[in-house]
Structure formats: C-alpha cells, structure tokens
Design a protein around this motif. Structure first.
Motif, mmCIF file in Angstrom:
data_model
loop_
_atom_site.group_PDB
_atom_site.id
_atom_site.type_symbol
_atom_site.label_atom_id
_atom_site.label_comp_id
_atom_site.label_asym_id
_atom_site.label_seq_id
_atom_site.Cartn_x
_atom_site.Cartn_y
_atom_site.Cartn_z
ATOM 1 N N GLU A 100 -15.708 55.165 -18.081
ATOM 2 C CA GLU A 100 -15.892 54.039 -17.165
ATOM 3 C C GLU A 100 -15.171 52.809 -17.694
ATOM 4 O O GLU A 100 -15.278 52.492 -18.877
ATOM 5 C CB GLU A 100 -17.381 53.700 -17.007
ATOM 6 C CG GLU A 100 -18.189 54.782 -16.339
ATOM 7 C CD GLU A 100 -17.839 54.942 -14.875
ATOM 8 O OE1 GLU A 100 -17.611 53.917 -14.191
ATOM 9 O OE2 GLU A 100 -17.782 56.096 -14.414
ATOM 10 N N PRO A 101 -14.454 52.083 -16.823
ATOM 11 C CA PRO A 101 -13.783 50.870 -17.303
ATOM 12 C C PRO A 101 -14.786 49.746 -17.558
ATOM 13 O O PRO A 101 -15.707 49.533 -16.776
ATOM 14 C CB PRO A 101 -12.850 50.506 -16.145
ATOM 15 C CG PRO A 101 -13.486 51.106 -14.939
ATOM 16 C CD PRO A 101 -14.202 52.345 -15.413
ATOM 17 N N LYS A 102 -14.605 49.066 -18.664
ATOM 18 C CA LYS A 102 -15.418 47.896 -19.019
ATOM 19 C C LYS A 102 -14.458 46.734 -19.216
ATOM 20 O O LYS A 102 -13.482 46.848 -19.945
ATOM 21 C CB LYS A 102 -16.210 48.126 -20.312
ATOM 22 C CG LYS A 102 -17.131 49.306 -20.270
ATOM 23 C CD LYS A 102 -18.282 49.076 -19.338
ATOM 24 C CE LYS A 102 -19.187 50.313 -19.352
ATOM 25 N NZ LYS A 102 -20.185 50.298 -18.337
ATOM 26 N N TYR A 103 -14.733 45.618 -18.554
ATOM 27 C CA TYR A 103 -13.855 44.462 -18.604
ATOM 28 C C TYR A 103 -14.518 43.343 -19.390
ATOM 29 O O TYR A 103 -15.698 43.061 -19.213
ATOM 30 C CB TYR A 103 -13.544 43.971 -17.190
ATOM 31 C CG TYR A 103 -12.818 44.998 -16.369
ATOM 32 C CD1 TYR A 103 -11.429 45.079 -16.408
ATOM 33 C CD2 TYR A 103 -13.503 45.899 -15.570
ATOM 34 C CE1 TYR A 103 -10.747 46.029 -15.669
ATOM 35 C CE2 TYR A 103 -12.833 46.853 -14.824
ATOM 36 C CZ TYR A 103 -11.457 46.910 -14.878
ATOM 37 O OH TYR A 103 -10.778 47.859 -14.149
ATOM 38 N N ASN A 104 -13.724 42.714 -20.248
ATOM 39 C CA ASN A 104 -14.190 41.568 -21.015
ATOM 40 C C ASN A 104 -13.198 40.440 -20.841
ATOM 41 O O ASN A 104 -11.990 40.640 -21.000
ATOM 42 C CB ASN A 104 -14.286 41.921 -22.505
ATOM 43 C CG ASN A 104 -15.347 42.959 -22.771
ATOM 44 O OD1 ASN A 104 -16.505 42.751 -22.476
ATOM 45 N ND2 ASN A 104 -14.940 44.083 -23.310
ATOM 46 N N PHE A 105 -13.708 39.267 -20.511
ATOM 47 C CA PHE A 105 -12.852 38.098 -20.419
ATOM 48 C C PHE A 105 -12.520 37.629 -21.823
ATOM 49 O O PHE A 105 -13.373 37.679 -22.716
ATOM 50 C CB PHE A 105 -13.542 36.964 -19.657
ATOM 51 C CG PHE A 105 -13.810 37.305 -18.221
ATOM 52 C CD1 PHE A 105 -12.763 37.550 -17.346
ATOM 53 C CD2 PHE A 105 -15.097 37.375 -17.733
ATOM 54 C CE1 PHE A 105 -13.000 37.862 -16.021
ATOM 55 C CE2 PHE A 105 -15.348 37.684 -16.409
ATOM 56 C CZ PHE A 105 -14.294 37.929 -15.557
ATOM 57 N N VAL A 106 -11.291 37.180 -22.028
ATOM 58 C CA VAL A 106 -10.876 36.645 -23.313
ATOM 59 C C VAL A 106 -10.067 35.377 -23.085
ATOM 60 O O VAL A 106 -9.492 35.176 -22.019
ATOM 61 C CB VAL A 106 -10.032 37.660 -24.131
ATOM 62 C CG1 VAL A 106 -10.854 38.874 -24.504
ATOM 63 C CG2 VAL A 106 -8.790 38.075 -23.392
ATOM 64 N N ALA A 107 -10.043 34.539 -24.106
ATOM 65 C CA ALA A 107 -9.237 33.318 -24.029
ATOM 66 C C ALA A 107 -7.760 33.699 -23.910
ATOM 67 O O ALA A 107 -7.323 34.737 -24.428
ATOM 68 C CB ALA A 107 -9.461 32.469 -25.271
ATOM 69 N N LYS A 108 -6.999 32.865 -23.231
ATOM 70 C CA LYS A 108 -5.583 33.148 -22.994
ATOM 71 C C LYS A 108 -4.835 33.394 -24.302
ATOM 72 O O LYS A 108 -4.017 34.309 -24.398
ATOM 73 C CB LYS A 108 -4.945 31.999 -22.227
ATOM 74 C CG LYS A 108 -3.483 32.218 -21.901
ATOM 75 C CD LYS A 108 -2.897 31.066 -21.127
ATOM 76 C CE LYS A 108 -1.435 31.294 -20.812
ATOM 77 N NZ LYS A 108 -0.868 30.172 -20.060
ATOM 78 N N LYS A 109 -5.111 32.588 -25.304
ATOM 79 C CA LYS A 109 -4.405 32.719 -26.581
ATOM 80 C C LYS A 109 -4.656 34.088 -27.205
ATOM 81 O O LYS A 109 -3.747 34.731 -27.719
ATOM 82 C CB LYS A 109 -4.852 31.606 -27.529
ATOM 83 C CG LYS A 109 -3.917 31.354 -28.659
ATOM 84 C CD LYS A 109 -4.305 30.080 -29.382
ATOM 85 C CE LYS A 109 -3.110 29.504 -30.065
ATOM 86 N NZ LYS A 109 -3.376 28.238 -30.695
ATOM 87 N N MET A 110 -5.900 34.556 -27.157
ATOM 88 C CA MET A 110 -6.218 35.873 -27.698
ATOM 89 C C MET A 110 -5.556 36.957 -26.844
ATOM 90 O O MET A 110 -5.029 37.937 -27.360
ATOM 91 C CB MET A 110 -7.721 36.103 -27.769
ATOM 92 C CG MET A 110 -8.081 37.461 -28.370
ATOM 93 S SD MET A 110 -9.846 37.729 -28.547
ATOM 94 C CE MET A 110 -10.164 36.771 -30.013
ATOM 95 N N TRP A 111 -5.555 36.780 -25.543
ATOM 96 C CA TRP A 111 -4.952 37.749 -24.632
ATOM 97 C C TRP A 111 -3.456 37.894 -24.917
ATOM 98 O O TRP A 111 -2.921 38.995 -24.926
ATOM 99 C CB TRP A 111 -5.206 37.291 -23.199
ATOM 100 C CG TRP A 111 -4.824 38.243 -22.122
ATOM 101 C CD1 TRP A 111 -5.570 39.283 -21.648
ATOM 102 C CD2 TRP A 111 -3.625 38.230 -21.359
ATOM 103 N NE1 TRP A 111 -4.897 39.906 -20.642
ATOM 104 C CE2 TRP A 111 -3.695 39.277 -20.437
ATOM 105 C CE3 TRP A 111 -2.490 37.420 -21.362
ATOM 106 C CZ2 TRP A 111 -2.693 39.553 -19.538
ATOM 107 C CZ3 TRP A 111 -1.491 37.688 -20.450
ATOM 108 C CH2 TRP A 111 -1.592 38.744 -19.556
ATOM 109 N N GLU A 112 -2.799 36.761 -25.151
ATOM 110 C CA GLU A 112 -1.364 36.780 -25.427
ATOM 111 C C GLU A 112 -1.042 37.466 -26.748
ATOM 112 O O GLU A 112 0.035 38.020 -26.921
ATOM 113 C CB GLU A 112 -0.802 35.356 -25.433
ATOM 114 C CG GLU A 112 -0.787 34.721 -24.065
ATOM 115 C CD GLU A 112 -0.415 33.252 -24.082
ATOM 116 O OE1 GLU A 112 -0.620 32.576 -25.124
ATOM 117 O OE2 GLU A 112 0.055 32.772 -23.040
ATOM 118 N N LYS A 113 -1.975 37.413 -27.701
ATOM 119 C CA LYS A 113 -1.736 37.993 -29.024
ATOM 120 C C LYS A 113 -2.572 39.252 -29.248
ATOM 121 O O LYS A 113 -2.903 39.595 -30.368
ATOM 122 C CB LYS A 113 -2.050 36.950 -30.101
ATOM 123 C CG LYS A 113 -1.141 35.738 -30.024
ATOM 124 C CD LYS A 113 -1.415 34.764 -31.130
ATOM 125 C CE LYS A 113 -0.426 33.605 -31.048
ATOM 126 N NZ LYS A 113 -0.467 32.774 -32.227
#
Length: 134
Positions: free
Chosen positions: A93-106
């Motif tokens: 099952e897919p689980k989604y977590n929001f992350v800060a843009k900076k963490m997402w980019e890296k």
C-alpha cells in the motif's frame, strides 16, 4: 455542482476572474465576484486543492492536486503553495509523507545517510541536519 478548483487554477486577476484546467487539460476561464468566491469556499461547496509533487520508488516526479489543510500547507508548502511528498510502499500500500522542500530536493542524499548502517541514529540525524543547513 462543478468544481472550480480542479487542476492548475490561476487567480492572478484581482477582479474575480479565474482560469482552470479540467481533467482533459482543457483551459477554461470564468468570473465570480470575490465575495461569492469566498462564500462558496466558506460554505464548503468548493474545495481548494494544491499542487503536490511526489517522489517515490519510480523514475521521475509525479504531480497531483490534493485538498490539503491550511496547517499542512503552512508547514510544508513552498513560496508557490506547492507541497512536496514522498511515497513508500508498506505491505503493498502506498504511504505518503509530506516533507520540507529542501529535504525533498536532497532526498537521494538524505536516503544514503539514513540507510548508512555505520552511523548511529544520532549521527544520521546530525548528518541530515548538516546537509539541510547547506
């Protein structure tokens, strides 16, 4: 009732004009008095959605539009009200977590740090913090 806030809405025009793209990508324009717009949002007849960019166990980035709570938008939204999320599969099952843009980019670098078994959890946290401070 049709949904004004489906896909790529633009509200640059202060006179109540709006543009949106439907499910087929066709651009539509319309106009509402700003008071009516606020009334519809307050009454729950219209929903506000935000662009979500998602990275996961696939190539590239997926883009979607989700209804997001204001506090989540404040915490994870960027200057364009875009929210970034990571998808992982747990038991299929897919689980989604929001992350800060900076963490997402890296994310690639963050993943390498947290999967490094030679580092303690405290060292991993310190390395991630250092990386995001750059």
């Amino acid at each position: 009732m049709f949904n004004f806030f489906k896909k790529e809405i633009r509200r640059e025009k202060p006179d109540g004009s709006f543009q949106y793209r439907d499910e087929n990508g066709t651009l539509h324009e319309g106009w509402l008095p700003p008071e009516k717009f606020q009334e519809m949002v307050a009454a729950g007849k219209a929903k506000r959605v935000y662009k979500v960019l998602i990275k996961g166990p696939w190539e590239g980035v997926k883009e979607d539009w989700w209804e997001i709570e204001e506090e989540t938008l404040k915490k994870f939204g960027d200057e364009n009200d875009t929210v970034h999320a990571m998808c992982v599969y747990e038991k299929g099952e897919p689980k989604y977590n929001f992350v800060a843009k900076k963490m997402w980019e890296k994310w690639g670098e963050v993943s390498r740090i947290v999967s490094n078994s030679n580092l303690s959890s405290e060292q991993q946290a310190a390395e991630v913090k250092r990386l995001l401070a750059e």
